[in-house]
Scaffold this motif. Structure first.
Motif, PDB file in Angstrom:
ATOM      1  N   ARG A   1      61.096  91.000  51.845  1.00  0.00           N
ATOM      2  CA  ARG A   1      60.736  91.242  53.258  1.00  0.00           C
ATOM      3  C   ARG A   1      59.589  90.323  53.629  1.00  0.00           C
ATOM      4  O   ARG A   1      58.546  90.314  52.994  1.00  0.00           O
ATOM      5  CB  ARG A   1      60.325  92.702  53.458  1.00  0.00           C
TER       6      ARG A   1
ATOM      7  N   THR B   1      65.327  86.433  52.976  1.00  0.00           N
ATOM      8  CA  THR B   1      66.226  87.540  53.322  1.00  0.00           C
ATOM      9  C   THR B   1      67.359  87.635  52.297  1.00  0.00           C
ATOM     10  O   THR B   1      67.726  88.730  51.879  1.00  0.00           O
ATOM     11  CB  THR B   1      66.822  87.318  54.735  1.00  0.00           C
TER      12      THR B   1
ATOM     13  N   GLN C   1      66.325  89.346  49.272  1.00  0.00           N
ATOM     14  CA  GLN C   1      65.807  90.684  49.584  1.00  0.00           C
ATOM     15  C   GLN C   1      64.294  90.790  49.499  1.00  0.00           C
ATOM     16  O   GLN C   1      63.738  91.764  49.000  1.00  0.00           O
ATOM     17  CB  GLN C   1      66.486  91.723  48.683  1.00  0.00           C
TER      18      GLN C   1
ATOM     19  N   ALA D   1      66.403  89.727  43.107  1.00  0.00           N
ATOM     20  CA  ALA D   1      65.853  90.333  44.320  1.00  0.00           C
ATOM     21  C   ALA D   1      64.326  90.373  44.228  1.00  0.00           C
ATOM     22  O   ALA D   1      63.709  91.435  44.207  1.00  0.00           O
ATOM     23  CB  ALA D   1      66.421  91.730  44.492  1.00  0.00           C
TER      24      ALA D   1
ATOM     25  N   HIS E   1      74.886  86.694  54.709  1.00  0.00           N
ATOM     26  CA  HIS E   1      74.359  88.042  54.861  1.00  0.00           C
ATOM     27  C   HIS E   1      75.366  89.086  54.368  1.00  0.00           C
ATOM     28  O   HIS E   1      75.008  90.085  53.770  1.00  0.00           O
ATOM     29  CB  HIS E   1      74.015  88.262  56.343  1.00  0.00           C
TER      30      HIS E   1
END
Lengths: 480, 201
Positions: free
Chosen positions: A152, A147, A150, A70, A434
């Protein structure tokens, strides 16, 4: 702050892809024809690999190995693993246009390492710049990969904001920073490219048969080994992720259930690719006509800018604009909720690619060749058929396939414009990704991969039955 | 005829032609002699109407044919195709055009390479094709930019009589740096230096 994140993500992706791409180029360029073809097929396969599949497989692998999945660098690395072949392929394309005698002369006078650092790599700066810009823009506008990992980024945030508020004006205003960044990069590249020597030969009027031979030394061997490693990193995780699915009964059920999505993808990508190529070709016919009147460059530049704008901006904003246009202009309202809107959106987004590839091909035609046609008052139909089309045809075929691939993977442009029941496979995958439906992601990606290879297969079959090879044969005329 | 009056032409801020005036009468052949970069090609392109002058007047009477220094053969068209293409817009019917193609190919000794494309020909062979392509539509005005530059000395001498018979009674402007070619092909020589014209006695 998010803009900075986006810039960092795009820049890091570009730097990694550029490094890997140049290393692979140094490794692959001096290879024998057979080995180079094998390496080119592997590179094209890396580029064809759906980013969703790459993201899914590296997500799983990272989880198992305890890697910091992430994070921004991890996402940038994964996207770079898909995009590096773009750099290598562009550089290999540029090197074919170099004057062979330039390198032959250097081989007699300079050591190999010096030839690479002082001549070859310097001459390839414009090519590397074009490829790096392409990667930068694709990374800046990509929101599937960041995305997933993770991170942004600005574009994803604008999308979330728009989805909850439906504030078109705000979303379009928010597009301005991305537009300025992309446009600035584009302008900067155009300026430095115009100052650099390309070392291109006038291959059009010279003997076309002499190949460009690049020298090799120890660095080339090291780069070649690194290239094979990069191939492993780019291909093994997604294939490892994909292959077990082939043995599962669920795979075929999932594929069958996804047939409507595949059909939609085929309509959007096929229609978008054909429409963008036809538009690019029509514009070139217009330019050739203008060129006969001596106003080539002014018009070419103007059209280049108009076409580049939707390409360098995320397709998401184009979607907003098209939906809004349908609401503003009553006459255009009929196309809301039709498949045509998706096809047109993709064509607007990607027409720059066939136009620019045709432009690069056109620049290889020596001015005297065009002047000779002008002087004997060759009509447009004949000069197009015998002078321009043979040069443009391979580029346009490649451009059509490239647009087809980009349109096949596209999520951003179609997100807002697909009609009810017309959801393409890429969007379905994005949703599955997702929510973590890993198996479905792999299966649908497999379908998209097969669809992506389809035009290549058709082209290979066509070449086989007509005993022709690339560059496609050129017309000869008899009895006009 | 060709009539040039006080021609000025700049290329990117550099003067390519300065106050050039020249008249070539109908049926006369004039050689422009000068070193590389003296403005010979610029002048020919201007006469051909490919580039406009910055100032001055260019007046020509008759159909123009030009041999380019780079030869400018269309790379994807066979030798026969090159000739057929330039005759496409002519007033001749299909039968006459075919005869003319065969005649010109024989005249320049290129009939054996009729189905080859330029990439498969040597420099000298390409030069002959370029000459044949220019002569095929029988232009009244001939502009020859280094027309024999790609040939060896013997081939040049071999082609001189053929060329002479073809340019006879035509208005011809030949750009060359070779005094031998100029003497053999032109009735009058003019010198070009740094874009200016100097008439030789």
């Amino acid at each position: 702050m998010l803009i900075l994140n986006s810039l960092l993500f795009a820049t890091l992706t570009t730097v990694i892809a550029l490094t890997l791409g140049i290393i692979a180029f140094i490794g692959m360029a001096p290879l024998s024809a057979k080995l180079r073809t094998a390496a080119l097929i592997l590179s094209a396969t890396c580029l064809l690999m759906p980013s969703f599949l790459l993201a899914g497989s590296w997500w799983n692998l990272g989880m198992k190995m305890g890697l910091p999945i992430a994070s921004l660098p991890y996402g940038a690395g994964v996207l770079a693993l898909q995009l590096w072949p773009a750099i290598t392929l562009v550089l290999l394309g540029f090197v074919r246009q170099l004057d062979p005698s330039l390198l032959e002369a250097a081989t007699l006078m300079l050591p190999t390492a010096r030839i690479w650092t002082s001549i070859i790599l310097r001459l390839l700066v414009p090519g590397a710049g074009v490829a790096a810009l392409l990667v930068f823009i694709l990374a800046l506008n990509n929101f599937v990969i960041p995305t997933t990992f993770q991170t942004r980024v600005y574009i994803a945030d604008v999308y979330v904001m728009f989805s909850s508020l439906y504030d078109t004006r705000r979303a379009l205003l928010q597009s301005i920073p991305l537009w300025i960044i992309s446009l600035a990069a584009f302008t900067w590249l155009a300026r430095i490219s115009s100052r650099l020597e390309t070392g291109r030969s006038n291959r059009q009027s010279a003997n076309l048969s002499r190949p460009v031979v690049l020298p090799r030394d120890r660095t080339h061997i090291i780069c070649l080994w690194i290239t094979w490693m990069v191939f492993l990193f780019s291909l093994l995780p997604p294939l490892y992720h994909l292959l077990p699915q082939l043995a599962s009964d669920d795979t075929w059920t999932t594929l069958r259930l996804a047939l409507p999505q595949f059909a939609a993808s085929l309509v959007y990508a096929g229609g978008g690719a054909l429409l963008s190529t036809l538009t690019g070709l029509t514009l070139w016919c217009f330019l050739i006509l203008k060129q006969q009147q001596g106003v080539r460059y002014r018009w070419t530049t103007a059209i280049q800018w108009v076409l580049a704008t939707p390409f360098i901006l995320s397709g998401f904003f184009l979607g907003i604009l098209l939906v809004q246009l349908g609401q503003w202009a009553v006459a255009l309202a009929w196309w809301q909720g039709t498949w045509l809107l998706g096809v047109v959106a993709l064509a607007i987004r990607f027409t720059w690619i066939p136009f620019e590839m045709a432009n690069v091909a056109q620049r290889r035609i020596h001015q005297d060749i065009l002047d000779a046609a002008r002087l004997c008052k060759l009509p447009l139909s004949l000069s197009f058929r015998y002078i321009h089309w043979p040069v443009m045809r391979p580029s346009l075929l490649a451009a059509t396939w490239l647009v087809f691939l980009l349109a096949l993977w596209d999520v951003e442009t179609l997100l807002l414009v697909y009609p009810p029941g017309g959801e393409p496979a890429s969007l379905k995958i994005f949703q599955f990704l997702h929510y973590g439906y890993d198996t479905q992601v792999a299966v649908l990606s497999l379908g998209l991969l097969a669809m992506g290879l389809l035009p290549g297969g058709i082209l290979a079959f066509y070449l086989r039955i007509s005993h022709k090879s690339i560059p496609l044969n050129t017309p000869t005329i008899h009895g006009i | 005829m060709i009539d040039l009056r006080q021609i000025h032409k700049n290329h990117g801020g550099t003067a390519a032609l300065v106050d050039v005036s020249l008249t070539v009468r109908r049926g006369e052949s004039v050689a422009l002699l000068g070193h590389s970069g003296s403005g010979k090609t610029s002048l020919l392109r201007l006469v051909a109407g490919l580039d406009p002058p910055d100032s001055g007047l260019v007046h020509t009477e008759g159909k123009i044919g030009m041999v380019f220094q780079s030869l400018a053969l269309w790379p994807h068209v066979t030798v026969r195709g090159q000739l057929e293409l330039v005759l496409h817009g002519s007033r001749w019917n299909s039968e006459t055009r075919k005869k003319r193609v065969a005649e010109v190919m024989q005249m320049f000794g290129i009939e054996n390479w009729a189905d080859r494309k330029p990439g498969a020909l040597s420099g000298g062979q390409q030069q002959r094709v370029a000459l044949a392509r220019t002569f095929a539509p029988e232009p009244e005005i001939l502009l020859l930019d280094e027309p024999l530059a790609h040939l060896d000395v013997n081939s040049r001498k071999e082609l001189h009589p053929q060329l002479l018979s073809q340019i006879k009674e035509r208005t011809v402007l030949i750009a060359t740096h070779d005094e031998e070619d100029a003497k053999a092909l032109a009735q009058r020589n003019v010198q070009m230096r740094e874009g200016r014209l100097y008439t030789q006695p």
